[in-house]
Motif scaffolding. Structure first.
Motif, PDB file in Angstrom:
ATOM      1  N   UNK A 137       0.805  -1.224   0.000  1.00  0.00           N
ATOM      2  CA  UNK A 137       0.000   0.000   0.000  1.00  0.00           C
ATOM      3  C   UNK A 137       0.835   1.271   0.000  1.00  0.00           C
ATOM      4  N   UNK A 138       1.721   1.402   0.974  1.00  0.00           N
ATOM      5  CA  UNK A 138       2.493   2.638   1.103  1.00  0.00           C
ATOM      6  C   UNK A 138       3.374   2.872  -0.125  1.00  0.00           C
ATOM      7  N   UNK A 139       4.002   1.820  -0.624  1.00  0.00           N
ATOM      8  CA  UNK A 139       4.880   1.952  -1.793  1.00  0.00           C
ATOM      9  C   UNK A 139       4.077   2.326  -3.042  1.00  0.00           C
ATOM     10  N   UNK A 140       2.880   1.749  -3.187  1.00  0.00           N
ATOM     11  CA  UNK A 140       2.079   2.063  -4.364  1.00  0.00           C
ATOM     12  C   UNK A 140       1.558   3.495  -4.303  1.00  0.00           C
ATOM     13  N   UNK A 141       1.202   3.946  -3.107  1.00  0.00           N
ATOM     14  CA  UNK A 141       0.764   5.331  -2.947  1.00  0.00           C
ATOM     15  C   UNK A 141       1.887   6.297  -3.314  1.00  0.00           C
TER      16      UNK A 141
ATOM     17  N   UNK B 145      -7.868  -2.295  -4.840  1.00  0.00           N
ATOM     18  CA  UNK B 145      -7.012  -1.817  -3.757  1.00  0.00           C
ATOM     19  C   UNK B 145      -5.969  -0.827  -4.284  1.00  0.00           C
ATOM     20  N   UNK B 146      -5.433  -1.108  -5.464  1.00  0.00           N
ATOM     21  CA  UNK B 146      -4.460  -0.187  -6.043  1.00  0.00           C
ATOM     22  C   UNK B 146      -5.099   1.158  -6.368  1.00  0.00           C
ATOM     23  N   UNK B 147      -6.327   1.139  -6.856  1.00  0.00           N
ATOM     24  CA  UNK B 147      -7.005   2.402  -7.159  1.00  0.00           C
ATOM     25  C   UNK B 147      -7.137   3.255  -5.895  1.00  0.00           C
ATOM     26  N   UNK B 148      -7.540   2.639  -4.800  1.00  0.00           N
ATOM     27  CA  UNK B 148      -7.684   3.377  -3.535  1.00  0.00           C
ATOM     28  C   UNK B 148      -6.327   3.916  -3.088  1.00  0.00           C
ATOM     29  N   UNK B 149      -5.303   3.077  -3.127  1.00  0.00           N
ATOM     30  CA  UNK B 149      -3.976   3.489  -2.653  1.00  0.00           C
ATOM     31  C   UNK B 149      -3.394   4.618  -3.484  1.00  0.00           C
ATOM     32  N   UNK B 150      -3.792   4.705  -4.757  1.00  0.00           N
ATOM     33  CA  UNK B 150      -3.209   5.697  -5.661  1.00  0.00           C
ATOM     34  C   UNK B 150      -3.812   7.088  -5.524  1.00  0.00           C
ATOM     35  N   UNK B 151      -4.887   7.237  -4.761  1.00  0.00           N
ATOM     36  CA  UNK B 151      -5.613   8.499  -4.767  1.00  0.00           C
ATOM     37  C   UNK B 151      -4.892   9.652  -4.055  1.00  0.00           C
ATOM     38  N   UNK B 152      -5.174  10.856  -4.532  1.00  0.00           N
ATOM     39  CA  UNK B 152      -4.725  12.089  -3.878  1.00  0.00           C
ATOM     40  C   UNK B 152      -5.583  12.282  -2.630  1.00  0.00           C
TER      41      UNK B 152
ATOM     42  N   UNK C 204      -4.652   5.778 -12.328  1.00  0.00           N
ATOM     43  CA  UNK C 204      -5.583   5.612 -11.209  1.00  0.00           C
ATOM     44  C   UNK C 204      -5.769   6.942 -10.473  1.00  0.00           C
ATOM     45  N   UNK C 205      -4.664   7.626 -10.221  1.00  0.00           N
ATOM     46  CA  UNK C 205      -4.725   8.885  -9.472  1.00  0.00           C
ATOM     47  C   UNK C 205      -5.471   9.954 -10.269  1.00  0.00           C
ATOM     48  N   UNK C 206      -5.371   9.879 -11.576  1.00  0.00           N
ATOM     49  CA  UNK C 206      -6.028  10.850 -12.450  1.00  0.00           C
ATOM     50  C   UNK C 206      -7.538  10.625 -12.536  1.00  0.00           C
ATOM     51  N   UNK C 207      -7.978   9.390 -12.293  1.00  0.00           N
ATOM     52  CA  UNK C 207      -9.372   9.011 -12.530  1.00  0.00           C
ATOM     53  C   UNK C 207     -10.299   9.421 -11.396  1.00  0.00           C
TER      54      UNK C 207
END
Length: 463
Positions: free
Chosen positions: A233-237, A373-380, A353-356
């Protein structure tokens, strides 16, 4: 400390510079192997033609020995393309109409598992702990026991486990369940999968729930539990935060031109609900004409198992449907659906993901679904997007801040898109924060450590 031996259908071997393939599962297992020392064994992904390989190919990288073998053309066809992916996969995903059982393929599946056991056994030391992964290798423990190994052996299923009514349609369901009983620990993605497993034992009268996660069946006592797999999670964020500088992500941002972006990322598979998702997006635009030219739906779908006829047909169907929808609701200056039929790097995906504004994850059935899970972790954190998630994904058991949908309900899914696009920033932050906190606590390292803890610690009642 006991050595760890991991067995999986495919093995993520590092390149000549020692860089391993990206991905949370590979990262977690390689970290555990480096710490304990051990072996990662599996199929090379290559064919040896008609001749059976005589020995494993071994490669040492730090504390890890990577051990891979080729398979014959017949083995690949019967074990991999045949029984694993044309019987077990559709049955476990509740697609009985697509299951094509043949005795030749079934025999090949068990033969290859016996072959793996025979190649692996000489490498095993008495105190080694063995962790087997996924539906391709269910009979492996039974084959290792037949050779005489007494080691602790665990199994983790990455895909769903079906209800008893579904499982018994498979002609060799008894043999598959007997194979599972030879493990000391069975890991499932969700409590629902575990309940389905226990329900089969009770219904068929072949086992008992002893309480405290212990079961007995076929003369053995073993533990079974749910271990929902996580991501790093932390690394993907962190990756997503830096990905805005990626040239592909910058181009995507420019091409969207201020529109809201809806993103779906799936392997091309009939279990992912892609055609139903396209229908729901079309219905959303039809029901909400004010959003014409205001949203873009990006569907990234790499090819998958193209040797299997059902997947070839699926590829044509999705491409044709995307074209039909674009023709029906698109305009001269607006292409509603962008359909990409190739893979993207994790760096690019994290940035997209962060852009979406919406993560659109609606499988018809999924063991977990790490895209959610990756979509959630990528968010601003200041302006997070909204996750629209199928209730039939294992991730729905954890991600309580998502908008849950029934992917078979096109109207309901379309309404969820409308709700997500009009959701207040305060509600978006609240929903995202709860999910992100959960993912930070329950990351892939914890999943790995929890499973190994329970596998290594022998319960008094277990054999």
């Amino acid at each position: 400390m006991a050595r760890l031996v991991v067995v999986s259908n495919r093995v993520p071997i590092p390149d000549k510079d020692g860089v391993a393939p990206a991905g949370g599962l590979a990262v977690a297992l390689q970290a555990a192997l480096q710490e304990r020392g051990g072996i990662w064994m599996g199929w090379s992904g290559k064919s040896s033609g008609s001749r059976e390989p005589e020995r494993l190919s071994l490669r040492q990288q730090g504390n890890i020995t990577y051990a891979v073998t080729d398979l014959t053309d017949t083995d690949v066809e019967e074990y991999y393309h045949g029984f694993a992916n044309r019987v077990l996969w559709p049955v476990c995903h509740y697609r009985l109409d697509l299951a094509e059982y043949g005795r030749k393929e079934m025999a090949g599946y068990f033969r290859v598992n016996r072959f793996f056991a025979q190649r692996l056994a000489p490498l095993i030391e008495p105190d080694d702990v063995i962790w087997v992964h996924d539906y391709h290798l269910i009979p492996l423990a039974a084959e290792l026991r037949r050779i005489g190994l007494k080691n602790r052996i665990g199994f983790f299923l990455h895909i769903p486990w079906p209800s008893a009514d579904v499982l018994v349609t498979m002609p060799v369901h008894e043999e598959i369940m007997r194979g599972l009983s030879h493990y000391d620990l069975l890991g499932f993605q969700t409590d629902h999968d575990l309940q389905n497993f226990a329900g089969y034992l009770a219904r068929e009268g072949i086992g008992n729930d002893l309480g405290d996660g212990l079961f007995d069946s076929h003369g053995r006592t073993f533990k079974a539990a749910a271990y929902p797999i996580g991501i790093e999670t932390a690394a993907f964020a962190e990756l997503a935060g830096k990905a805005s500088a990626n040239i592909m992500v910058r181009k995507a941002r420019q091409s969207v031109e201020g529109r809201d972006l809806i993103i779906g990322v799936d392997r091309l598979d009939y279990s992912k609900g892609i055609t139903q998702r396209l229908d729901a997006f079309e219905r959303f635009i039809t029901n909400n004409p004010a959003y014409q030219n205001k949203v873009t739906y990006l569907q990234i779908t790499p090819k998958s198992r193209s040797e299997v006829p059902e997947y070839e047909q699926m590829q044509r169907m999705v491409a044709e449907q995307a074209g039909r929808v674009n023709g029906a609701i698109g305009t001269v200056d607006w292409v509603p659906i962008r359909y990409i039929n190739r893979s993207s790097s994790r760096n690019v995906l994290a940035g997209l993901y962060r852009l979406a504004t919406i993560g659109f994850v609606t499988p018809l059935r999924d063991g977990m679904n790490l895209v959610a899970k990756e979509y959630v972790a990528a968010q601003d954190p200041d302006r997070p997007g909204v996750l629209v998630l199928s209730r039939f994904a294992g991730a729905a058991r954890e991600l309580k801040g998502a908008l849950l949908v029934n992917p078979y309900d096109v109207e309901g899914t379309a309404n969820a898109l409308a709700k997500a696009l009009t959701m207040s920033i305060e509600e978006r932050r609240e929903r995202w924060r709860g999910m992100m906190d959960h993912l930070l606590e329950h990351d892939v390292s914890r999943w790995c450590n929890d499973f190994l803890r329970d596998l290594i610690v022998k319960t008094p009642a277990a054999n």
